[in-house]
Scaffold this active site. Sequence first.
Site, short mmCIF file in Angstrom:
data_model
loop_
_atom_site.label_atom_id
_atom_site.label_comp_id
_atom_site.label_asym_id
_atom_site.label_seq_id
_atom_site.Cartn_x
_atom_site.Cartn_y
_atom_site.Cartn_z
N SER A 272 0.80 -1.22 0.00
CA SER A 272 0.00 0.00 0.00
C SER A 272 0.83 1.27 0.00
O SER A 272 0.28 2.37 -0.04
CB SER A 272 -0.94 0.00 1.20
OG SER A 272 -0.21 0.00 2.41
N LYS B 2 -5.85 3.40 9.26
CA LYS B 2 -5.02 4.40 8.58
C LYS B 2 -5.66 5.78 8.64
O LYS B 2 -4.97 6.79 8.86
CB LYS B 2 -4.79 3.97 7.14
CG LYS B 2 -3.94 2.71 6.99
CD LYS B 2 -3.81 2.28 5.55
CE LYS B 2 -2.95 1.03 5.41
NZ LYS B 2 -2.83 0.57 4.02
#
Length: 827
Positions: free
Chosen positions: A686, A729
């Site tokens: 990611s 996140k």
Amino acid sequence: MSAKTTKTAGGESFTASLPILPLRNSVLFPGLVMPLVIGREKTLRLLDVVSGKDEPIGVLTQKDKDTHDPNPEDLFQIGTTARILRVVREREQGVDIVVQGIQRFHVNRFVQTAPFLSASVTLIPEEDKRDVETEALMRNLKAVTTEVLQLIPEMPSSASEMVDQVDSPNRLVYLIASNLPITTEEKMQVLGMTNVPDAMRMTLKILHHHLEVLRVTQKINTEVKGELNKSQREYVLRQQLKAIQKELGELEDDGDVLDELQEKLTKANLPDEVRKVADKELRRLRSIQPSSPEYTVARTYLDWICDLPWSKGTVDNLDVAHARQVLDEDHYDLDKIKKRILEYLAVSKLRNNLKGPILCLVGPPGVGKTSLGHSVARALGRKFVHVSLGGVRDEAEIRGHRRTYIGALPGKIIQSLKRAESRNPVFMMDEIDKLGRDWRGDPTSALLEVLDPEQNHSFMDHYLDVPFDLSQILFITTANVTDTIPPPLLDRMEVLELPGYTPEEKIAIARQHLLPKQIKEHGLDVTHMDIPDRMLHYVVDHYTREAGVRNLERNVASVCRGVAVKVVEGTWKQQPITEELVGEFLGPEQFQPEIVERTECAGIATGLAWTATGGEILFVEASRMQGKGRLKLTGHLGDVMKESAQIALSFLQSNASVFGLSDKSFEQSDIHIHVPAGAIPKDGPSAGVTMFAALFSLMAGRRTRSDTAMTGEITLRGLVLPVGGIKNKVLAAQRGGVKRVVMPERNRKDLVEIPEQVRREMEFVFVRRMDEFLQHVIDLRPGESLFPELPAEAASRVRTGEEGEDEPEATAARRQVPEDSPPRPSV
């Protein structure tokens, strides 16, 4: 019978026959006296002939003691002349005589076999050699003989003195050989030897062998005697102890104890299979002596059988409203977990005997996983059991030890149920992701049976060795990550994720739970502590950076301690807590917003990472120097993350003209990508968009936006693929002061997991391709477009919680949703 002799050079020889007396199991040596019992017919006739005459007879030893009427070939050829000293005829059968050996002889031939044996013999002269060797051998013989006599307790003390008084080598050899417990053949070897030193050496060898046997025998006797003495001493002490206890009225009769045990087994309401085993063990116990170690083992086993809650349990409180109230009182938020517990209560109310669910609470430290178990037990009205599995490496900790081992005990499961005294408690297994394995076994494999609803109704503990029903237990396990849990074990559990808290949620938790708890624990009251919400917000922003609330609770406790000191000193005035007081109690600020400072220059991009402790902000730094187009990666990166950097550079270099970059700038430069902090391992796909943004910012000389963080996987075709851990996140971005988050279009569905307040405060940008991605992460002037040739609708797709257009099904089918690499922090 008389005998005539003639002197020859070799000694004296009988000219007439010599009567022969055969001996069954002994050897007569010269100079020694031996009592004999005469009973055989030929020997009695010999005795009749020689009685009253002072004539010698010959004594020969039989080769086989069981021969009743020996012939000449049944006798040894070496013997001893003897004189009959005494004859006693008091026996009904047989005569007692005493004979004394005179001199050795050798049989020449037998001259008569009836009515008794007689033979022509040759006397063997005795050597009386005295030299240094003979004297040394005599001393050794006497010394070893004395040592042997000392090891024989039944030997009189005068025996050693008698040996010391012997001064003839031959007599010493004959005396020792006649009294040693050796075979007849060995004695005959000594008797037949004509060389005195050789006879002494042979006797010495036999003595040494006998001495070693006596030493070993004495050692064995000493050990056995010591063990017997110890056992006898213990027995006496036990008897004395029983007498003392009886006088004090403290002694229980063994029969009463076993009867009481029988009654306890009856009241335990055991299952049929367990009942059979317990009755068999009790019958065996009645036949064992109480002083035996087996008695204690069997007694302890039956005590465990009696004490376990085979049929005892608590009645569930199935009031859904009550359960909701208890869960809301104890915990803020955690709606997903509360919803699952209420569902279990509702189904249990509609259906009896519902098997207990097996839940696995996964989340970062400090979010309330363990304390949630207490609340669930209180809501259901059940007992609560807590077992920590962190660091457990022995399978026996789960299944127990077999009773063959000393000090064997059941495993943690059975021990906890005994303490709980209930067969259906809320059973919390903490830190299941930190189980180990080694040569002692694999505890995770043992848990496969415990946490399987289809198997745990007959769980077999090694110590009990009978089935126990665990199906009514509500198992709750906790973990920080699921990556270290074996897939077969994870598949047996219902995983519920507990993400980190937002600042507003932390403030609410502190206001409702942490602050009242710490005020009470520090002896204060609400009049002493007046902490406004803005001060709690200040502490959350500048003194903590965590997904949970543990550090927040520590800081609140530090403030309470500081106030307590001032109250005791009398210097505290009722006043609200200010920033100055927080700084005095907690010290300087621990965390400062650094995103603006870190992104002031080109080549730096802000990414988002997901770790076992929650989400984190991650910076990717890129730098270039003159070189040959090489790429250098640092920061303790994993293989997947290194591949993401290679993909980002390849895509940027292959589309350099589209992005307005020179191909030569790549060929003539070496690029270095670094991801702080270098000591922490990192991996996952990611960070691909973040590395691409840092590389473009470096090569184009354009800064990235300081208020924007990004996450997503990239491909060589320039697509942005979805990633995991979006909620953690986003919460990390909020804690770090980020206002905008750029993420893949296919992660739009994950917004529903993000708290509504966070969705209102932050802006979310969803992209499909890298060209439109750059439009939202590069710092542009108002109205400026990074790629003016692209249509405006393709270059801008900014939404806040709104649904966008789906990708074509063909495109979505060609793309797989990757998961972040498990072992390391995923970025």
